[in-house]
Design an enzyme around this catalytic site. Sequence first.
Site: not given
Ligand code: BGC
Length: 425
Positions: A18, A112, A156-157
């Site tokens: 990003q 991520h 991540n997530e």
């Molecule tokens: C993610 C980020 C994303 C953010 C805002 C999260 O789901 O980890 O990569 O930019 O939310 O939408």
Amino acid sequence: MSKFPQGFFIGAATAAHQVEGNNIHNDCWAQEQMPHSAYNEPSLDAVDHYDRYAEDIELMAKAGLNAYRFSIEWARIEPEEGKFDAAEVEHYRQVIACCKAHGLEPVVTLMHFSSPVWLIRKGGWEAETTPADFARYVRYIVGALGGELHYICTINEANMGVQVAAIAKRYMQQAMAMAAKGGGASVQMGMNLEKMMAGRKLAAQENMAVFGTEQPQCFTNPRTPHGDELVMRAHQAARAVIKELCPEMKVGLTLSLHDFQPQPGGEENARRDWDEEFTHYLPYIKGDDFLGVQNYTRTLVGPAGDLPAPDGAELTQMGYEYYPEGVENVLRAVAKDFAGDLIVTENGIAAADDARRVEFIRRATDGVARCVADGLPVKGYFYWSLMDNFEWQKGFAMQFGLIAVDRAHGQTRTPKPSLAVLGSL
Ligand code: BGC
């Protein structure tokens, strides 16, 4: 007086794809370039954090932040299967050193969302081979840099693919009704579901050319239950490698967690949503040192499922409700079942008016401070995001940042008042 104890992390977060720019070996980059891409625009140079990380880290330190969460791009480290790029490792070594020189604790995420193209060609996040492939990358990068770190987020997530599967299903079922009402369900990342659905056939051919399959299993594609389990196995394999190499390292993953609020008759649906998003992962994460909590909004749940934001509610640029209290509710909810430390690894809003962000940060961190005062093991708060950046399929229009970036004029950085407010905590 500070709301937080000595040593509490107050930081900001970013993700490699990003912000860095030119992540040419990953799946997102490949999909951004496709004529029928669901992405609004390609990431290109992004906000050139790859070259300007020192300036960005200095801005955080000057504002008073004491930690920085960023990610290492797997596709830079291992652009071809089994071939590692030592020069890229050195780049991240310098980023870590720069954090330390400025008194910031580096909290590193190893994956991520973006994956190497070669991984997706092998079947991506539905392939049996992926946990071992991930573990091999983790062994290499943690072997090289682990000695310089104290905190690692593996994935991540980790639940994003399951959330996307659920929302895609609901989208198909309720597309017309939801569009008329202005949406109900939300996914906490920048996705263009309508665009994805509309361009499906042509995108399939383009995917075939790059990934050898019409339906590449990128990390944020809808996950099957089996794929969900593979993600957990990848996390567990990574954790084992990290503990073998660096037994003192604090290891965890992060989850995207909505604050589900049942309305009368919606209790069972809310319980099911929470199980899908959090509780069913407990057996896989119970040995983790910490859980990264990522919250952006709340979701009201009725007897027929997730409801739209209440009439007249303020919405962020992402289209979901402005609701800074969500993070406190989610921390309290996970603390009931998860025994390790909690770190808010992401929380924030996309808004043009920085005054809305300042208020969001104040209200959200007041809630986090109440959790700390009540004895919950919350160890840090990372605002998403350090700077306005590439919000995945939604491109550069979303303004999550504490710092504005003028991409048209030399990638100039301008800190917003919210950066100082966060630093003052
Ligand atoms: C993610 C980020 C994303 C953010 C805002 C999260 O789901 O980890 O990569 O930019 O939310 O939408």
